[in-house]
Enzyme design. Structure first.
Site, PDB file in Angstrom:
ATOM      1  N   HIS A 163       0.791  -1.308  -0.164  1.00 11.09           N
ATOM      2  CA  HIS A 163      -0.082   0.037  -0.039  1.00 11.09           C
ATOM      3  C   HIS A 163       0.829   1.263   0.038  1.00 11.09           C
ATOM      4  O   HIS A 163       2.292   1.060   0.109  1.00 11.09           O
ATOM      5  CB  HIS A 163      -0.933   0.140   1.357  1.00 11.09           C
ATOM      6  CG  HIS A 163      -0.558   0.241   2.567  1.00 11.09           C
ATOM      7  ND1 HIS A 163       0.038   1.276   3.085  1.00 11.09           N
ATOM      8  CD2 HIS A 163      -0.210  -0.837   3.253  1.00 11.09           C
ATOM      9  CE1 HIS A 163       0.583   1.157   4.370  1.00 11.09           C
ATOM     10  NE2 HIS A 163       0.518  -0.170   4.601  1.00 11.09           N
ATOM     11  N   CYS A 174       3.266  -4.597   6.563  1.00  7.46           N
ATOM     12  CA  CYS A 174       2.787  -4.437   5.207  1.00  7.46           C
ATOM     13  C   CYS A 174       4.080  -3.991   4.301  1.00  7.46           C
ATOM     14  O   CYS A 174       5.235  -3.387   4.754  1.00  7.46           O
ATOM     15  CB  CYS A 174       1.785  -3.258   5.048  1.00  7.46           C
ATOM     16  SG  CYS A 174       0.213  -3.930   5.816  1.00  7.46           S
TER      17      CYS A 174
END
Length: 198
Positions: A163, A174
């Site tokens: 992201h 992430c």
């Protein structure tokens, strides 16, 4: 007794390049000896001096110009791309130790490598092969204070995703991508694509 000096003067023109000048040539006849009368039988002694006339061509002299030697440019071969442990069938590769990621198609790089942010201590990004499970263009993290996760491409069932974020900072697991890079990943990767993280 009669002493005489006789002389002749010759004038000419000389041209050197763009400069024109005047050259004089002189012939001098000197008689320092007594001159006998017309009816005398004495011998006359004479001295003659002659200046040389220098002749210069009318055409200007062109300087000789040499062309510089032209060398062919040295061809520098690019370094071969380091695919690390990423298999050719993977659509996205993540090199955690190298801090980079790239997209590929049949083992050929199509985008990147680009810098990434990854999980910090206690939140390490998992290393393994995964498949894209879903995509959300404007998502937030419900676990971590509704932190924004634009262009999220999920690849685990516990919330790990590519992201948009700051690649220089640590994440909670992430793979963060810079603005622009995250958008390319979002539009390129499709559900089911193989992601390899090593």
């Amino acid at each position: 007794m009669l002493s005489t000096r006789l002389g002749t003067l010759t004038m000419g023109t000389i041209t050197l390049g763009a400069v024109t000048g005047v050259v004089f040539a002189a012939t001098v006849v000197a008689d320092d000896q007594p001159v006998a009368q017309p009816d005398a039988t004495a011998v006359t002694s004479t001295t003659t001096a002659t200046a040389e006339v220098i002749t210069v061509a009318d055409e200007p002299v062109e300087p000789e110009i040499t062309e510089p030697e032209i060398k062919a440019p040295e061809i520098i071969e690019p370094e071969p791309f380091d695919y690390g442990e990423c298999p050719p069938q993977a659509r996205a590769c993540v090199d955690l130790d190298g801090g980079r990621s790239w997209l590929q198609d049949n083992g050929q790089v199509t985008y990147g490598a680009v810098p990434i942010g990854q999980g910090g201590p206690g939140y390490e990004t998992p290393r393994a092969g995964f498949h894209v499970s879903r995509k959300v263009i404007d998502d937030v993290s419900y676990i971590f204070d509704l932190a924004p996760m634009p262009f999220a491409v999920y690849f685990t069932s516990v919330g790990h995703a590519f992201h948009e974020g700051d690649p220089a900072g640590d994440s909670h697991g992430c793979v963060r991508l810079a603005p622009g890079d995250a958008e390319v990943y979002f539009h390129t990767l499709q559900v089911g694509d193989l992601i390899h993280i090593y």
